[in-house]
Write an enzyme that holds these catalytic residues in place. Sequence first.
Site, PDB file in Angstrom:
ATOM      1  N   TYR A   1       0.739  -1.109   0.023  1.00 22.11           N
ATOM      2  CA  TYR A   1       0.064   0.026   0.013  1.00 22.11           C
ATOM      3  C   TYR A   1       0.965   1.314  -0.062  1.00 22.11           C
ATOM      4  O   TYR A   1       1.689   1.631   1.074  1.00 22.11           O
ATOM      5  CB  TYR A   1      -0.971  -0.077   1.330  1.00 22.11           C
ATOM      6  CG  TYR A   1      -1.960  -1.047   1.286  1.00 22.11           C
ATOM      7  CD1 TYR A   1      -2.336  -1.805   0.006  1.00 22.11           C
ATOM      8  CD2 TYR A   1      -2.566  -1.254   2.458  1.00 22.11           C
ATOM      9  CE1 TYR A   1      -3.276  -2.996   0.275  1.00 22.11           C
ATOM     10  CE2 TYR A   1      -3.615  -2.329   2.553  1.00 22.11           C
ATOM     11  CZ  TYR A   1      -3.895  -3.121   1.406  1.00 22.11           C
ATOM     12  OH  TYR A   1      -4.968  -4.007   1.387  1.00 22.11           O
TER      13      TYR A   1
ATOM     14  N   LYS B   1      -1.014  -8.100  -2.558  1.00 20.81           N
ATOM     15  CA  LYS B   1      -2.418  -7.589  -2.245  1.00 20.81           C
ATOM     16  C   LYS B   1      -2.256  -6.167  -2.367  1.00 20.81           C
ATOM     17  O   LYS B   1      -1.622  -5.469  -1.824  1.00 20.81           O
ATOM     18  CB  LYS B   1      -2.835  -8.240  -1.028  1.00 20.81           C
ATOM     19  CG  LYS B   1      -4.381  -7.806  -0.720  1.00 20.81           C
ATOM     20  CD  LYS B   1      -4.593  -8.231   0.581  1.00 20.81           C
ATOM     21  CE  LYS B   1      -6.105  -7.855   0.883  1.00 20.81           C
ATOM     22  NZ  LYS B   1      -6.397  -7.628   2.357  1.00 20.81           N
TER      23      LYS B   1
ATOM     24  N   GLY C   1     -11.082  -5.586  -1.129  1.00 18.46           N
ATOM     25  CA  GLY C   1     -12.492  -5.078  -1.399  1.00 18.46           C
ATOM     26  C   GLY C   1     -12.766  -3.639  -1.306  1.00 18.46           C
ATOM     27  O   GLY C   1     -13.483  -2.995  -1.934  1.00 18.46           O
ATOM     28  N   GLY C   2     -12.205  -2.989  -0.289  1.00 17.24           N
ATOM     29  CA  GLY C   2     -12.599  -1.528   0.070  1.00 17.24           C
ATOM     30  C   GLY C   2     -13.763  -1.606   0.882  1.00 17.24           C
ATOM     31  O   GLY C   2     -14.268  -2.533   1.540  1.00 17.24           O
TER      32      GLY C   2
HETATM   33  P1  FBP Z   1     -11.184  -4.881   2.589  1.00 15.51           P
HETATM   34  O1  FBP Z   1     -11.739  -5.998   1.751  1.00 15.51           O
HETATM   35  O2  FBP Z   1     -12.439  -4.928   3.810  1.00 15.51           O
HETATM   36  O3  FBP Z   1     -10.700  -3.677   2.293  1.00 15.51           O
HETATM   37  O4  FBP Z   1      -9.891  -5.504   3.456  1.00 15.51           O
HETATM   38  C1  FBP Z   1      -8.916  -5.579   2.864  1.00 15.51           C
HETATM   39  C2  FBP Z   1      -7.696  -5.067   3.643  1.00 15.51           C
HETATM   40  O5  FBP Z   1      -6.497  -4.940   3.432  1.00 15.51           O
HETATM   41  C3  FBP Z   1      -7.671  -5.875   5.106  1.00 15.51           C
HETATM   42  O6  FBP Z   1      -6.634  -6.954   4.826  1.00 15.51           O
HETATM   43  C4  FBP Z   1      -7.298  -4.744   5.964  1.00 15.51           C
HETATM   44  O7  FBP Z   1      -7.680  -4.645   7.312  1.00 15.51           O
HETATM   45  C5  FBP Z   1      -7.573  -3.387   5.481  1.00 15.51           C
HETATM   46  O8  FBP Z   1      -7.959  -3.604   4.219  1.00 15.51           O
HETATM   47  C6  FBP Z   1      -6.632  -2.395   5.684  1.00 15.51           C
HETATM   48  O9  FBP Z   1      -7.303  -1.094   4.826  1.00 15.51           O
HETATM   49  P2  FBP Z   1      -6.470   0.413   5.207  1.00 15.51           P
HETATM   50  O10 FBP Z   1      -4.974   0.058   5.319  1.00 15.51           O
HETATM   51  O11 FBP Z   1      -6.962   1.090   3.862  1.00 15.51           O
HETATM   52  O12 FBP Z   1      -7.143   0.833   6.210  1.00 15.51           O
END
Ligand code: FBP
Length: 257
Positions: free
Chosen positions: A150, A181, A207-208
Amino acid sequence: MQSITKMKIKLNKILRNGKAMFLAYDHGLEHGPGDFNDLDVDPNYIMDIAKKGKYNAIILQKGIAEKYNDKIKKLKIPLIIKLNGKTNLFKGEPISRQLCTVKEALKLGAVAVGYTIYIGSEYESVMMKEFDGIEEEAHKYGIPVIAWIYPRGKSVEKKSEGDLMAYAARTGLEIGADLIKMKYNGNINDLMWSVKVAGKSKIVIAGGTKEDDKNFLEDAKKIMKTGATGLAVGRNIWQSKNPIELSNKLRKIIFEK
Ligand code: FBP
């Protein structure tokens, strides 16, 4: 010179016909219980969705994996343990440190491990180094490693989302992740390029935040047309009023051509 023995990475433990459908449930740590309601706050509810929805694997932090281990084993749900994590309370440059070792994960029955790297953060190098140790150890056991990549932090604020997505994908390949991912920016061409730059590393999309079930499935269709390997989704499934029905539809999209 000594030759390097190559251990086969057991991707078939988490992929079916080369595709992935993972159920993510590490939000209690990453976001706090504000993501949950009376039903989905209970890990048992999520495990039942993972089983009935025929997910390839469930993604958990070690605490839930340990406390609910009997149920995970009874249901025979393949387990991916997230080895690092953080709360969202700290607002500095993002860093997520290792909380669980590869050995602990294996003892809990994990068939793959995951680790988040915030590329662009001041602390990127700390996470890269930690990931490297994990990747080396996991691969010695033939365990696949999934890198959540990310782009985050002040340095990426003004950069294009498409470029960042591709950079995340390529970073995953360069550092040895088996699966990467990532978040999808909604642009199919950008994702096609990301899949290409990831080379032999496989892309799975997060998924978001919860959206309408129909829109979520439309996005999933587009994602699967780009050559991505699948989805690793949390809130869009377990916050749905019909998680099993939605999972069945998602499964068709991911696995049927
Ligand atoms: P979602 O499908 O609910 O977005 O989950 C994916 C994910 O990577 C989770 O594993 C993690 O908890 C969350 O998103 C972290 O999202 P962010 O760093 O954007 O808050």
